[in-house]
Design an enzyme around this catalytic site. Sequence first.
Site, mmCIF file in Angstrom:
data_model
loop_
_atom_site.group_PDB
_atom_site.id
_atom_site.type_symbol
_atom_site.label_atom_id
_atom_site.label_comp_id
_atom_site.label_asym_id
_atom_site.label_seq_id
_atom_site.Cartn_x
_atom_site.Cartn_y
_atom_site.Cartn_z
ATOM 1 N N ARG A 1 0.737 -1.173 -0.335
ATOM 2 C CA ARG A 1 -0.176 -0.208 -0.338
ATOM 3 C C ARG A 1 0.843 1.547 0.019
ATOM 4 N NH1 ARG A 1 -4.846 -1.723 0.033
ATOM 5 N NH2 ARG A 1 -5.373 -3.619 0.992
ATOM 6 N N ASP A 2 0.158 2.277 -1.039
ATOM 7 C CA ASP A 2 1.209 3.411 -1.004
ATOM 8 C C ASP A 2 0.483 4.227 0.001
ATOM 9 O OD1 ASP A 2 1.994 5.832 -3.511
ATOM 10 O OD2 ASP A 2 1.761 6.248 -1.723
ATOM 11 N N ILE A 3 2.039 5.234 1.301
ATOM 12 C CA ILE A 3 2.512 5.457 2.165
ATOM 13 C C ILE A 3 1.006 6.698 2.232
ATOM 14 C CG2 ILE A 3 4.141 7.171 2.009
ATOM 15 C CD1 ILE A 3 5.465 5.521 4.807
ATOM 16 N N ASN B 1 4.780 5.662 -13.429
ATOM 17 C CA ASN B 1 5.909 7.438 -13.419
ATOM 18 C C ASN B 1 6.688 7.241 -14.192
ATOM 19 O OD1 ASN B 1 3.578 9.693 -12.799
ATOM 20 N ND2 ASN B 1 3.994 9.143 -11.158
ATOM 21 N N GLU C 1 9.062 10.187 -8.120
ATOM 22 C CA GLU C 1 9.756 10.330 -7.078
ATOM 23 C C GLU C 1 11.434 9.238 -6.498
ATOM 24 O OE1 GLU C 1 7.261 11.337 -4.296
ATOM 25 O OE2 GLU C 1 7.425 13.137 -4.884
ATOM 26 N N VAL C 2 10.493 8.010 -6.434
ATOM 27 C CA VAL C 2 11.208 6.992 -6.102
ATOM 28 C C VAL C 2 11.412 6.049 -7.346
ATOM 29 C CG1 VAL C 2 11.296 4.778 -4.472
ATOM 30 C CG2 VAL C 2 9.828 6.620 -4.059
ATOM 31 N N HIS D 1 7.666 1.333 -10.690
ATOM 32 C CA HIS D 1 7.029 0.833 -9.994
ATOM 33 C C HIS D 1 5.679 1.521 -10.258
ATOM 34 C CE1 HIS D 1 7.956 4.789 -8.410
ATOM 35 N NE2 HIS D 1 6.645 5.298 -8.331
ATOM 36 N N HIS E 1 1.826 1.973 -9.994
ATOM 37 C CA HIS E 1 0.744 2.675 -9.141
ATOM 38 C C HIS E 1 -0.686 2.637 -9.344
ATOM 39 C CE1 HIS E 1 2.145 6.397 -7.117
ATOM 40 N NE2 HIS E 1 3.120 6.555 -8.431
HETATM 41 P P1 AMP Z 1 6.223 8.274 -7.777
HETATM 42 O O1 AMP Z 1 6.000 9.451 -7.715
HETATM 43 O O2 AMP Z 1 5.656 7.565 -9.198
HETATM 44 O O3 AMP Z 1 7.795 8.360 -7.809
HETATM 45 O O4 AMP Z 1 5.370 7.899 -6.731
HETATM 46 C C1 AMP Z 1 6.548 7.106 -5.418
HETATM 47 C C2 AMP Z 1 5.372 6.152 -4.933
HETATM 48 O O5 AMP Z 1 5.927 5.786 -3.749
HETATM 49 C C3 AMP Z 1 4.639 7.466 -4.329
HETATM 50 O O6 AMP Z 1 2.668 7.866 -4.018
HETATM 51 C C4 AMP Z 1 4.823 8.006 -2.625
HETATM 52 O O7 AMP Z 1 3.575 8.191 -1.844
HETATM 53 C C5 AMP Z 1 5.443 6.587 -2.137
HETATM 54 N N1 AMP Z 1 5.431 5.864 -0.914
HETATM 55 C C6 AMP Z 1 7.495 6.825 -0.829
HETATM 56 N N2 AMP Z 1 7.783 5.784 0.751
HETATM 57 C C7 AMP Z 1 6.926 5.254 0.874
HETATM 58 C C8 AMP Z 1 7.003 4.122 1.739
HETATM 59 N N3 AMP Z 1 7.488 4.017 2.543
HETATM 60 N N4 AMP Z 1 5.429 2.732 1.180
HETATM 61 C C9 AMP Z 1 4.869 3.480 0.777
HETATM 62 N N5 AMP Z 1 4.841 4.244 -0.491
HETATM 63 C C10 AMP Z 1 5.806 5.028 -0.007
#
Ligand code: AMP
Length: 115
Positions: free
Chosen positions: A32-34, A88, A96-97, A101, A103
């Site tokens: 689950r997304d945080i 993304n 961001e990560v 991944h 969504h």
């Molecule tokens: P993106 O902007 O596509 O890179 O999405 C990164 C996603 O990772 C965002 O929706 C964040 O809310 C999610 N995220 C960041 N840290 C965590 C975490 N520790 N556990 C779960 N989701 C996370």
Amino acid sequence: MTTETECLFCKMVRGEINPQRVYEDEHLLAFRDINPQAPVHILLIPKQHIATLNDLQNKDLAGRLLTQVGTIATQENIAEDGYRTVINCNQNSGQEVFHLHLHILGGRRLNWPPG
Ligand code: AMP
Ligand code: ZN
């Protein structure tokens, strides 16, 4: 460049960080997304560190990733009403990560087009 040691999602795969897991097998992890943007907001990742969609070469893994979506959606009870998948990629998307991944967003009516 994020190394596998530093990568947040690799830490989850290794069990150093424990997200709320919803699916796991040898190749994939879903959790689950945080910061959920919908009642259901799940991230599905390959366990292998792949930075962006541009770096995804493995067709078998790509197939595994995509075919798992419907199963997770069914498990989450959003398959019938519908949901959205988003990947993304790089700066203009707001990625961001930097560990690939997908969504999975559902549980409410989603707006289109996205911003
Ligand atoms: P993106 O902007 O596509 O890179 O999405 C990164 C996603 O990772 C965002 O929706 C964040 O809310 C999610 N995220 C960041 N840290 C965590 C975490 N520790 N556990 C779960 N989701 C996370
Ligand atoms: Zn990683």
